[in-house]
Scaffold this active site. Sequence first.
Site: not given
Length: 300
Positions: A138-139
């Site tokens: 995830d970012k």
Amino acid sequence: MEELMINITEEQKGERIDKVISAIDEEWSRSQISNWVKDGHIKVNGETVKPNYKVRLEDEILITPPLLEELDAEPENLNLDIVYEDEDVLVVNKPKGMVVHPAPGHASGTLVNGLMYHCTDLSGINGIVRPGIVHRIDKDTSGLLMVAKNDLAHASLVDQLVEKSVTRKYIALVHGHIAHDKGTIDAPIARDPKERQKMAVVDKGKHAVTHFTVLERFGDFTLVECRLETGRTHQIRVHMRYIGFPLVGDPKYGPRKTMDIGGQALHAGVIGFIHPRTKEYLEFSAPLPAEFEELLETLR
């Protein structure tokens, strides 16, 4: 992406529509969503609204993302932290806040942009927008990712992920005091039927297994190592919430009152795999980012 219909929850009531929808997918930026609202790709109860529209509990929001134009990823010098590299594979330590590949609203500054600057030989299996990308994190999760530099390596690494033979260990800080030292969460994950912008434990979901070990306890918080057996979307974040210990700072799955640290306290610290060509087992580790260490020092 197909059309998506969402219903507003009590927690979302009164929020701006662009903020609510940007929480659905971490790769959608609020500016991109504002443009979608203005262009009529997002409608509330069948009507167009303004980007500053405040959502109401009974609202039905239909999202029809525009057809994606082929994104041309441009090389960018992003000073990537390359942990290992040879002619077949590369291991990179991704910083928190960096998106893995270009997407609407994130055409630049992604890991792929940096990889294309760093080396010209990346596998082409995932096309021009995701060259070399075998798996994602995830970012707002930091840490290690495998990258394939040719199609042979790509196929081998994907096979290892499917066979669950890749070692993936994460460090997470969670809310709550976990009394037992070890545990295994075996609970299927799918899109949440009540909140389509989230994943959840669902009876008919995909098989998902997370093993965790307590590393340190801090009163109302616990530091754990999570080892992934499977790799479902948001798996650790969903599983830890499911057993009552959501990640600190997680805007999507954490409690309403959590620390504002710019995203979940989660770091992909260890990755290990069989080298596609030499068949040797390789394992790499990356230390916690400075801000994560500082957070732990504060708690200590």
